[in-house]
Write a protein that holds these residues in place. Structure first.
Motif, PDB file in Angstrom:
ATOM      1  N   CYS A 185      44.529  50.946  27.743  1.00 55.84           N
ATOM      2  CA  CYS A 185      44.488  50.642  29.175  1.00 55.84           C
ATOM      3  C   CYS A 185      43.054  50.365  29.615  1.00 55.84           C
ATOM      4  N   ALA A 186      42.120  51.191  29.194  1.00 58.19           N
ATOM      5  CA  ALA A 186      40.707  51.003  29.551  1.00 58.19           C
ATOM      6  C   ALA A 186      40.200  49.664  29.014  1.00 58.19           C
ATOM      7  N   ALA A 187      40.547  49.326  27.788  1.00 56.46           N
ATOM      8  CA  ALA A 187      40.117  48.056  27.190  1.00 56.46           C
ATOM      9  C   ALA A 187      40.698  46.876  27.974  1.00 56.46           C
ATOM     10  N   TYR A 188      41.952  47.001  28.405  1.00 55.79           N
ATOM     11  CA  TYR A 188      42.604  45.943  29.178  1.00 55.79           C
ATOM     12  C   TYR A 188      41.847  45.694  30.485  1.00 55.79           C
ATOM     13  N   TYR A 189      41.509  46.761  31.210  1.00 56.75           N
ATOM     14  CA  TYR A 189      40.812  46.607  32.478  1.00 56.75           C
ATOM     15  C   TYR A 189      39.392  46.086  32.279  1.00 56.75           C
ATOM     16  N   GLU A 190      38.731  46.552  31.219  1.00 53.49           N
ATOM     17  CA  GLU A 190      37.374  46.075  30.935  1.00 53.49           C
ATOM     18  C   GLU A 190      37.385  44.579  30.631  1.00 53.49           C
ATOM     19  N   LYS A 191      38.372  44.150  29.875  1.00 54.22           N
ATOM     20  CA  LYS A 191      38.498  42.729  29.544  1.00 54.22           C
ATOM     21  C   LYS A 191      38.750  41.920  30.813  1.00 54.22           C
ATOM     22  N   GLY A 192      39.568  42.452  31.699  1.00 52.32           N
ATOM     23  CA  GLY A 192      39.864  41.783  32.964  1.00 52.32           C
ATOM     24  C   GLY A 192      38.622  41.648  33.831  1.00 52.32           C
ATOM     25  N   GLU A 215      52.398  70.210  15.696  1.00 53.44           N
ATOM     26  CA  GLU A 215      52.161  68.877  15.132  1.00 53.44           C
ATOM     27  C   GLU A 215      52.757  67.790  16.019  1.00 53.44           C
ATOM     28  N   ARG A 216      53.957  68.049  16.585  1.00 55.11           N
ATOM     29  CA  ARG A 216      54.574  67.094  17.514  1.00 55.11           C
ATOM     30  C   ARG A 216      53.724  66.933  18.769  1.00 55.11           C
ATOM     31  N   GLN A 217      53.235  68.083  19.297  1.00 54.20           N
ATOM     32  CA  GLN A 217      52.386  68.027  20.484  1.00 54.20           C
ATOM     33  C   GLN A 217      51.092  67.262  20.198  1.00 54.20           C
ATOM     34  N   LEU A 218      50.523  67.485  19.032  1.00 48.89           N
ATOM     35  CA  LEU A 218      49.309  66.777  18.634  1.00 48.89           C
ATOM     36  C   LEU A 218      49.571  65.274  18.560  1.00 48.89           C
ATOM     37  N   ALA A 219      50.686  64.891  17.962  1.00 50.45           N
ATOM     38  CA  ALA A 219      51.034  63.470  17.853  1.00 50.45           C
ATOM     39  C   ALA A 219      51.207  62.860  19.245  1.00 50.45           C
ATOM     40  N   GLN A 220      51.828  63.601  20.160  1.00 50.49           N
ATOM     41  CA  GLN A 220      52.014  63.111  21.528  1.00 50.49           C
ATOM     42  C   GLN A 220      50.668  62.920  22.228  1.00 50.49           C
ATOM     43  N   GLU A 221      49.771  63.876  22.053  1.00 48.55           N
ATOM     44  CA  GLU A 221      48.455  63.785  22.681  1.00 48.55           C
ATOM     45  C   GLU A 221      47.640  62.632  22.084  1.00 48.55           C
ATOM     46  N   GLN A 222      47.744  62.438  20.781  1.00 46.75           N
ATOM     47  CA  GLN A 222      47.042  61.317  20.145  1.00 46.75           C
ATOM     48  C   GLN A 222      47.583  59.992  20.659  1.00 46.75           C
ATOM     49  N   HIS A 223      48.891  59.917  20.850  1.00 50.78           N
ATOM     50  CA  HIS A 223      49.515  58.705  21.387  1.00 50.78           C
ATOM     51  C   HIS A 223      49.034  58.465  22.826  1.00 50.78           C
ATOM     52  N   LYS A 224      48.934  59.547  23.604  1.00 48.57           N
ATOM     53  CA  LYS A 224      48.449  59.444  24.979  1.00 48.57           C
ATOM     54  C   LYS A 224      47.021  58.891  25.006  1.00 48.57           C
ATOM     55  N   ILE A 225      46.176  59.410  24.120  1.00 47.67           N
ATOM     56  CA  ILE A 225      44.790  58.951  24.026  1.00 47.67           C
ATOM     57  C   ILE A 225      44.756  57.467  23.678  1.00 47.67           C
ATOM     58  N   GLN A 226      45.592  57.071  22.731  1.00 43.87           N
ATOM     59  CA  GLN A 226      45.642  55.665  22.315  1.00 43.87           C
ATOM     60  C   GLN A 226      46.062  54.770  23.485  1.00 43.87           C
TER      61      GLN A 226
END
Length: 99
Positions: free
Chosen positions: A33-40, A17-28
């Protein structure tokens, strides 16, 4: 099941469950980051379009009075001229890549 096996399974479940939470945070983080660059990129494009439009109005102030349709027709005619095509090829060849 024995109590030890249950404890072991519970610990393993918590670890997963901790690993899953870490991976979900990584995805977020990656999505942010992708949204930031797209906006730029959109901002850079908008800035480029605005400055080039202003440059056209500066060099050819008569274009200010044209409707959008008339301006596009004018631009298409100008860029279809062989002399314009030659100049454009010359300029883009001499200044490839940019600003």
């Amino acid at each position: 099941m024995h109590e030890k096996e249950m404890e072991k399974l519970q610990a393993e479940k918590e670890k997963v469950e901790r690993q899953l939470a870490q991976e979900q945070h990584k995805i977020q983080r990656l999505e942010s980051c992708a949204a930031y660059y797209e906006k730029g990129d959109r901002r850079k494009r908008a800035h480029r379009l605005i400055t080039r439009g202003a440059a056209i109005e500066s060099v050819a102030p008569q274009t200010k009075g044209l409707s959008e349709t008339a301006f596009y027709v004018f631009a298409e005619l100008v860029f279809a001229l062989p002399a314009t095509q030659r100049l454009l090829m010359e300029v883009t060849g001499n200044h490839a890549g940019g600003d």
